[in-house]
Write a protein that holds these residues in place. Structure first.
Motif, PDB file in Angstrom:
ATOM      1  N   VAL A   1     -36.524  25.871  19.074  1.00 35.18           N
ATOM      2  CA  VAL A   1     -36.808  27.140  19.746  1.00 35.18           C
ATOM      3  C   VAL A   1     -35.953  28.224  19.111  1.00 35.18           C
ATOM      4  O   VAL A   1     -34.725  28.240  19.257  1.00 35.18           O
ATOM      5  N   GLY A   2     -36.593  29.108  18.368  1.00 36.72           N
ATOM      6  CA  GLY A   2     -35.867  30.178  17.701  1.00 36.72           C
ATOM      7  C   GLY A   2     -35.811  31.426  18.556  1.00 36.72           C
ATOM      8  O   GLY A   2     -36.026  31.378  19.771  1.00 36.72           O
ATOM      9  N   GLU A   3     -35.542  32.560  17.907  1.00 34.50           N
ATOM     10  CA  GLU A   3     -35.449  33.812  18.658  1.00 34.50           C
ATOM     11  C   GLU A   3     -36.834  34.310  19.069  1.00 34.50           C
ATOM     12  O   GLU A   3     -37.023  34.805  20.164  1.00 34.50           O
ATOM     13  N   SER A   4     -37.791  34.190  18.167  1.00 35.26           N
ATOM     14  CA  SER A   4     -39.151  34.646  18.465  1.00 35.26           C
ATOM     15  C   SER A   4     -40.203  33.579  18.212  1.00 35.26           C
ATOM     16  O   SER A   4     -41.329  33.720  18.670  1.00 35.26           O
ATOM     17  N   PHE A   5     -39.856  32.579  17.445  1.00 37.77           N
ATOM     18  CA  PHE A   5     -40.804  31.520  17.129  1.00 37.77           C
ATOM     19  C   PHE A   5     -40.285  30.179  17.645  1.00 37.77           C
ATOM     20  O   PHE A   5     -39.086  29.956  17.709  1.00 37.77           O
ATOM     21  N   ALA A   6     -41.217  29.333  17.988  1.00 35.00           N
ATOM     22  CA  ALA A   6     -40.857  27.958  18.333  1.00 35.00           C
ATOM     23  C   ALA A   6     -41.760  27.040  17.534  1.00 35.00           C
ATOM     24  O   ALA A   6     -42.851  27.446  17.105  1.00 35.00           O
ATOM     25  N   GLU A   7     -41.317  25.837  17.303  1.00 39.45           N
ATOM     26  CA  GLU A   7     -42.171  24.882  16.610  1.00 39.45           C
ATOM     27  C   GLU A   7     -41.882  23.480  17.116  1.00 39.45           C
ATOM     28  O   GLU A   7     -40.794  23.192  17.618  1.00 39.45           O
TER      29      GLU A   7
ATOM     30  N   SER B   1     -44.205   2.705  10.385  1.00 33.96           N
ATOM     31  CA  SER B   1     -44.486   4.044   9.861  1.00 33.96           C
ATOM     32  C   SER B   1     -43.428   5.053  10.309  1.00 33.96           C
ATOM     33  O   SER B   1     -43.711   6.207  10.575  1.00 33.96           O
ATOM     34  N   ARG B   2     -42.218   4.591  10.398  1.00 38.36           N
ATOM     35  CA  ARG B   2     -41.095   5.388  10.888  1.00 38.36           C
ATOM     36  C   ARG B   2     -40.913   6.668  10.067  1.00 38.36           C
ATOM     37  O   ARG B   2     -40.872   6.644   8.838  1.00 38.36           O
ATOM     38  N   GLY B   3     -40.829   7.792  10.779  1.00 35.66           N
ATOM     39  CA  GLY B   3     -40.565   9.061  10.099  1.00 35.66           C
ATOM     40  C   GLY B   3     -41.802   9.757   9.552  1.00 35.66           C
ATOM     41  O   GLY B   3     -41.680  10.773   8.884  1.00 35.66           O
ATOM     42  N   THR B   4     -42.978   9.247   9.852  1.00 33.89           N
ATOM     43  CA  THR B   4     -44.195   9.907   9.371  1.00 33.89           C
ATOM     44  C   THR B   4     -44.533  11.084  10.292  1.00 33.89           C
ATOM     45  O   THR B   4     -44.519  10.946  11.513  1.00 33.89           O
ATOM     46  N   LEU B   5     -44.818  12.223   9.684  1.00 36.99           N
ATOM     47  CA  LEU B   5     -45.161  13.419  10.459  1.00 36.99           C
ATOM     48  C   LEU B   5     -46.604  13.311  10.941  1.00 36.99           C
ATOM     49  O   LEU B   5     -47.532  13.201  10.132  1.00 36.99           O
ATOM     50  N   ARG B   6     -46.826  13.332  12.258  1.00 45.27           N
ATOM     51  CA  ARG B   6     -48.165  13.206  12.829  1.00 45.27           C
ATOM     52  C   ARG B   6     -48.764  14.545  13.238  1.00 45.27           C
ATOM     53  O   ARG B   6     -49.969  14.720  13.230  1.00 45.27           O
ATOM     54  N   GLU B   7     -47.914  15.477  13.626  1.00 44.42           N
ATOM     55  CA  GLU B   7     -48.439  16.754  14.093  1.00 44.42           C
ATOM     56  C   GLU B   7     -47.359  17.816  13.985  1.00 44.42           C
ATOM     57  O   GLU B   7     -46.169  17.530  14.186  1.00 44.42           O
ATOM     58  N   HIS B   8     -47.781  19.024  13.678  1.00 44.16           N
ATOM     59  CA  HIS B   8     -46.838  20.144  13.628  1.00 44.16           C
ATOM     60  C   HIS B   8     -47.504  21.389  14.177  1.00 44.16           C
ATOM     61  O   HIS B   8     -48.649  21.690  13.830  1.00 44.16           O
ATOM     62  N   GLN B   9     -46.812  22.104  15.050  1.00 44.12           N
ATOM     63  CA  GLN B   9     -47.332  23.347  15.637  1.00 44.12           C
ATOM     64  C   GLN B   9     -46.235  24.400  15.591  1.00 44.12           C
ATOM     65  O   GLN B   9     -45.063  24.085  15.760  1.00 44.12           O
ATOM     66  N   ARG B  10     -46.646  25.651  15.360  1.00 42.67           N
ATOM     67  CA  ARG B  10     -45.682  26.752  15.431  1.00 42.67           C
ATOM     68  C   ARG B  10     -46.331  27.880  16.221  1.00 42.67           C
ATOM     69  O   ARG B  10     -47.534  28.107  16.103  1.00 42.67           O
ATOM     70  N   TRP B  11     -45.562  28.566  17.025  1.00 46.31           N
ATOM     71  CA  TRP B  11     -46.153  29.657  17.782  1.00 46.31           C
ATOM     72  C   TRP B  11     -45.141  30.782  17.999  1.00 46.31           C
ATOM     73  O   TRP B  11     -43.930  30.575  17.897  1.00 46.31           O
ATOM     74  N   TYR B  12     -45.709  31.947  18.287  1.00 47.75           N
ATOM     75  CA  TYR B  12     -44.931  33.165  18.474  1.00 47.75           C
ATOM     76  C   TYR B  12     -44.640  33.289  19.972  1.00 47.75           C
ATOM     77  O   TYR B  12     -45.570  33.437  20.787  1.00 47.75           O
ATOM     78  N   LEU B  13     -43.376  33.213  20.352  1.00 50.43           N
ATOM     79  CA  LEU B  13     -43.015  33.104  21.764  1.00 50.43           C
ATOM     80  C   LEU B  13     -43.436  34.302  22.632  1.00 50.43           C
ATOM     81  O   LEU B  13     -43.853  34.098  23.780  1.00 50.43           O
ATOM     82  N   PRO B  14     -43.364  35.533  22.123  1.00 50.64           N
ATOM     83  CA  PRO B  14     -43.848  36.625  22.980  1.00 50.64           C
ATOM     84  C   PRO B  14     -45.345  36.502  23.297  1.00 50.64           C
ATOM     85  O   PRO B  14     -45.823  37.048  24.274  1.00 50.64           O
TER      86      PRO B  14
END
Lengths: 71, 412
Positions: free
Chosen positions: B7-13, B23-36
């Motif tokens: 959770v950043g200042e304006s963005f979260a992911e 399958s340890r450490g495999t990236l399954r999903e990624h999302q980023r959004w603008y908190l305002p």
């Protein structure tokens, strides 16, 4: 402003650096007398490597670190 | 599966990674959004209803502290201080870090102390650790009466030389805890034993000041994830990358843990690639934050100056994406300190002041990165163009980053 940045770079960075972050592709690290960076053979551009944030997002790196630490 | 949440200042992911051995450490999903645009709790609740992935545990990192940097903190925190040292609490509020006094710090370091909330106690521990003047608990009792009137529940204990002999600190803590107070004591950093007391006091005051906000932030995350994840499965890192669950002692440290994590993971990626373990320097050019990371163990730098918290070597560049741009009299472009990332760059639709980020957005694929809708992007661009036209009337040519970043960086 540039002098301020140069001073910071001279104090903290020696030799090649690795860039990370969504904006890293837009910013080149350049060796100048003020910067204190070692110039590579590619002109005055310092030899750098880049790690893609798109492929290694912060939240993913957090998850991996947590797994490695037993979570 | 494990969920990483930043959770950043304006963005979260968020990222979902596999934790099964195969399958340890495999990236399954990624999302980023603008908190305002999408609040944290609502986004998480909505995401859980849609995602096919069901994480069992969560690791969280946040930079919300930087959003607080422009605000006055400590308005609900009392300090009990050795008599004669009351002013040190104000001294402690100044940025102690002269080594890298960046504009970010100078512009964003309001006082953490309120004179009205500092209470002197006539006790003294001498520099050899012996007791010069014993503590009289009736003095603490009198302070308790005042705290009750003021309705304060968070109390910092700042006794001189308590790191040499903590008997008075312990007595006061025990006395006040039984009365229901939340007590904060200055941290001791083993790697920096001779750290000046006012830096430790400042860290302690900041820790108390942000504790409530941290709790609110945790609650938002708990509620956002409650449909899938129990509260006891949500974890944080402290500055030394030890896992914890948001206990007050570790809250402040956890707000600076991201850099240590980034350094650890980026080093591993490069070491694998280069097949060596040479310490490297990383330049982090994120959407919200520019910094460099080294293998050096240092004290934490913050908008309030140096803190008594050990961490991975990390220093902010004095120019940040949130640095405010202005036109100098000679027509050159200059930065005028750093704003919070709230409301942010003009291009994100909410800000009205030009930032370094606005320049970078012009040259990058930010709209793709931040999921800006077309209408919002067009309105923001119109606002930016209007500003540039105003500036161009003042000067023949704007050499944008030449005056900002050309010595060390150049923009492609």
């Amino acid at each position: 402003m540039s002098e301020l940045l140069s001073a910071e770079i001279q104090n903290c960075i020696e030799g090649p650096v690795v860039k990370y972050g969504y904006l890293s592709e837009q910013i080149d690290v350049v060796a100048t007398p003020q910067s204190g960076l070692t110039s590579s053979t590619t002109g005055n551009r310092v030899m750098t490597d880049t790690i893609s944030e798109a492929q290694n997002p912060k939240s993913f790196l957090l998850a991996i670190e947590a797994l490695e630490r037993g979570l | 599966m494990i969920l990483g949440l930043f959770v950043g200042e304006s963005f979260a992911e968020l990222s979902v990674a596999e934790s099964t051995p195969s399958s340890r450490g495999t990236l399954r999903e990624h999302q980023r959004w603008y908190l305002p645009k999408h609040g944290l709790k609502a986004y998480l609740q909505n995401w859980l209803t849609k995602t096919p992935h069901k994480p069992e545990r969560v690791i969280v990192s946040s930079r919300f502290l930087y959003k607080l940097a422009g605000h006055r903190l400590g308005g609900s925190v009392a300090q009990i201080v050795t008599s004669g040292f009351e002013n040190w609490s104000h001294f402690a509020s100044l940025p102690a870090n002269t080594r890298s006094t960046s504009l970010r710090q100078l512009n964003r370091c309001p006082s953490l102390s309120s004179q009205d909330l500092i209470f002197a106690v006539h006790e003294r521990i001498l520099s050899d650790g012996s007791i010069g003047k014993p503590l009289d608990l009736s003095e603490i009792g009198a302070i308790h009466e005042k705290l009750q009137v003021l309705g304060l529940k968070k109390v910092c204990l700042h006794f001189h030389n308590s790191n040499l002999n903590s008997i008075h600190q312990q007595q006061t803590r025990d006395f006040l805890v039984t009365l229901g107070y939340e007590i904060f004591e200055p941290p001791v950093v083993d790697a920096f034993p001779s750290l000046e007391p006012f830096t430790r006091w400042k860290t302690n005051t900041l820790s108390a000041a942000v504790s409530g906000t941290f709790e609110e932030s945790m609650k938002e995350i708990f509620e956002g994830l409650s449909a899938q994840i129990k509260e006891e499965q949500i974890f944080f890192f402290d500055g030394d990358l030890r896992l914890h669950q948001g206990e007050p002692l570790y809250r402040l440290s956890s707000l600076f843990a991201l850099e240590a994590c980034l350094y650890s993971q980026l080093s591993k990626i490069m070491n694998t690639k280069m097949k060596s373990e040479k310490p490297l320097t990383f330049l982090h050019f994120g959407i919200e934050h520019f910094s460099y990371l080294t293998d050096e163990k240092t004290l934490t730098e913050s908008p309030w100056g140096t803190l008594a918290l050990g961490t991975q070597g990390c220093r902010d560049f004095s120019i940040q994406p949130s640095s405010l741009l202005d036109l100098h009299d000679d027509g050159s472009l200059v930065t005028k300190g750093n704003l919070s990332y709230e409301p942010g760059p003009i291009h994100l639709g909410r800000g009205h002041k030009p930032l370094v980020a606005d320049l970078l957005i012009q040259e990058t694929k930010w709209p793709e990165i931040i999921d800006l809708d077309e209408k919002q992007a067009r309105t923001s661009l119109d606002r930016w163009v209007l500003l540039m036209q105003t500036w161009q009337r003042s000067v023949k040519k704007l050499r944008f980053l030449a005056n900002l970043l050309s010595v060390c960086f150049e923009i492609k």
